[in-house]
Design a protein around this motif. Structure first.
Motif, PDB file in Angstrom:
ATOM      1  N   PHE A   1       0.667  -1.421  -0.108  1.00 36.42           N
ATOM      2  CA  PHE A   1       0.126   0.110  -0.039  1.00 36.42           C
ATOM      3  C   PHE A   1       0.895   1.253  -0.046  1.00 36.42           C
ATOM      4  CE2 PHE A   1      -1.862   3.451   2.158  1.00 36.42           C
ATOM      5  CZ  PHE A   1      -3.127   3.923   1.599  1.00 36.42           C
ATOM      6  N   THR A   2       0.644   2.301  -0.993  1.00 33.99           N
ATOM      7  CA  THR A   2       1.043   3.506  -0.678  1.00 33.99           C
ATOM      8  C   THR A   2       0.128   4.738  -0.969  1.00 33.99           C
ATOM      9  OG1 THR A   2       2.867   5.103  -1.298  1.00 33.99           O
ATOM     10  CG2 THR A   2       1.767   3.778  -3.011  1.00 33.99           C
ATOM     11  N   ASN A   3       0.145   6.026  -0.281  1.00 36.03           N
ATOM     12  CA  ASN A   3      -0.506   6.950  -0.470  1.00 36.03           C
ATOM     13  C   ASN A   3       0.021   8.101  -0.742  1.00 36.03           C
ATOM     14  OD1 ASN A   3       0.172   7.307   2.084  1.00 36.03           O
ATOM     15  ND2 ASN A   3      -2.146   7.716   2.703  1.00 36.03           N
ATOM     16  N   GLN A   4       1.504   7.752  -0.957  1.00 42.11           N
ATOM     17  CA  GLN A   4       2.716   8.823  -1.003  1.00 42.11           C
ATOM     18  C   GLN A   4       3.210   8.869  -2.407  1.00 42.11           C
ATOM     19  OE1 GLN A   4       5.296   9.088   2.287  1.00 42.11           O
ATOM     20  NE2 GLN A   4       3.680   8.196   3.675  1.00 42.11           N
ATOM     21  N   LEU A   5       2.382   8.876  -3.500  1.00 43.87           N
ATOM     22  CA  LEU A   5       2.912   9.082  -4.799  1.00 43.87           C
ATOM     23  C   LEU A   5       3.410  10.328  -5.303  1.00 43.87           C
ATOM     24  CD1 LEU A   5      -0.255   7.139  -6.437  1.00 43.87           C
ATOM     25  CD2 LEU A   5       1.949   6.110  -5.881  1.00 43.87           C
ATOM     26  N   LYS A   6       4.480   9.984  -6.288  1.00 41.56           N
ATOM     27  CA  LYS A   6       5.117  11.109  -6.877  1.00 41.56           C
ATOM     28  C   LYS A   6       5.127  11.046  -8.351  1.00 41.56           C
ATOM     29  CE  LYS A   6       8.884  10.575  -4.213  1.00 41.56           C
ATOM     30  NZ  LYS A   6      10.083  10.663  -3.778  1.00 41.56           N
ATOM     31  N   ARG A   7       4.652  11.930  -9.069  1.00 39.52           N
ATOM     32  CA  ARG A   7       4.814  11.581 -10.800  1.00 39.52           C
ATOM     33  C   ARG A   7       6.192  11.697 -11.067  1.00 39.52           C
ATOM     34  NH1 ARG A   7       0.757  11.030 -13.831  1.00 39.52           N
ATOM     35  NH2 ARG A   7      -0.785  11.975 -12.457  1.00 39.52           N
ATOM     36  N   LEU A   8       6.623  10.765 -12.160  1.00 38.40           N
ATOM     37  CA  LEU A   8       7.857  10.607 -12.717  1.00 38.40           C
ATOM     38  C   LEU A   8       8.028  11.671 -13.788  1.00 38.40           C
ATOM     39  CD1 LEU A   8       8.033   6.727 -13.212  1.00 38.40           C
ATOM     40  CD2 LEU A   8       9.452   8.071 -11.605  1.00 38.40           C
ATOM     41  N   GLN A   9       9.113  12.242 -13.828  1.00 31.86           N
ATOM     42  CA  GLN A   9       9.542  13.452 -14.843  1.00 31.86           C
ATOM     43  C   GLN A   9       9.386  12.565 -16.295  1.00 31.86           C
ATOM     44  OE1 GLN A   9       9.986  16.452 -14.363  1.00 31.86           O
ATOM     45  NE2 GLN A   9      10.218  16.123 -12.242  1.00 31.86           N
TER      46      GLN A   9
END
Length: 180
Positions: A125-133
């Motif tokens: 589980f994750t709710n700490q997403l970062k969009r990739l460049q």
């Protein structure tokens, strides 16, 4: 549990593929009789329950040849030789969704079909997403489209059987009981 144990007498290897291995084991049963067991050996897999900042669930749509249809699923993929499950999870998340994370929480693991296969799926589980460049290329024979949906919409799609696999059904139940 030993009272139910079956002892392997012989193993006949049938197929050694890219994803699975097939074998037929001759076994001695607890009562002394013998039988055959058709088995699938699998390296294991991961699945990722990923929530966006808007609290939407990240899904991928993919054609599944065994089903002869496309379904929506949470991102997932096969473990590579010697690769830790959390490394596989991050890689699959990046390849399939364009997101990455520095925070993966192991929720559980389960066997998909213990009657004939040893595939073990680790669910994160994750709710700490970062969009990739930039997007990362996935497997050359894998075609997916990303969707981000609220839990209610996902539950409706499950009723319609557009979401129709165990790992994704588990993910929705997990989120519902978690209160996401």
């Amino acid at each position: 549990m030993k009272k139910f144990e079956e002892k392997t007498i012989d193993t006949e290897k049938i197929f050694d593929g890219k994803v699975i291995k097939l074998q037929v084991d001759s076994v001695t049963l607890p009562d002394g009789n013998t039988s055959k067991r058709e088995l699938i050996k699998h390296p294991g897999a991961v699945a990722i329950i990923a929530l966006t900042e808007e609290n939407n669930i990240v899904f991928v749509e993919q054609y599944r040849k065994a089903l002869e249809k496309s379904i929506l699923e949470i991102p997932a993929g096969k473990l590579e030789d010697g690769e830790a499950p959390e490394v596989t999870a991050k890689r699959e998340l990046e390849e399939e969704t364009g997101y990455t994370t520095d925070h993966l929480e192991l929720v559980t693991s389960f066997y998909t079909s213990p009657g004939f296969a040893d595939e073990l799926v680790y669910v994160y589980f994750t709710n700490q997403l970062k969009r990739l460049q930039e997007d990362i290329a996935g497997d050359e024979d894998e075609f997916v489209e990303k969707y981000e949906l609220p839990l209610g919409e996902a539950e409706r799609l499950m009723e319609e059987k557009r979401i129709h696999d165990a790992k994704t059904a588990y993910a929705l139940l997990y989120l519902k009981t978690r209160g996401e």
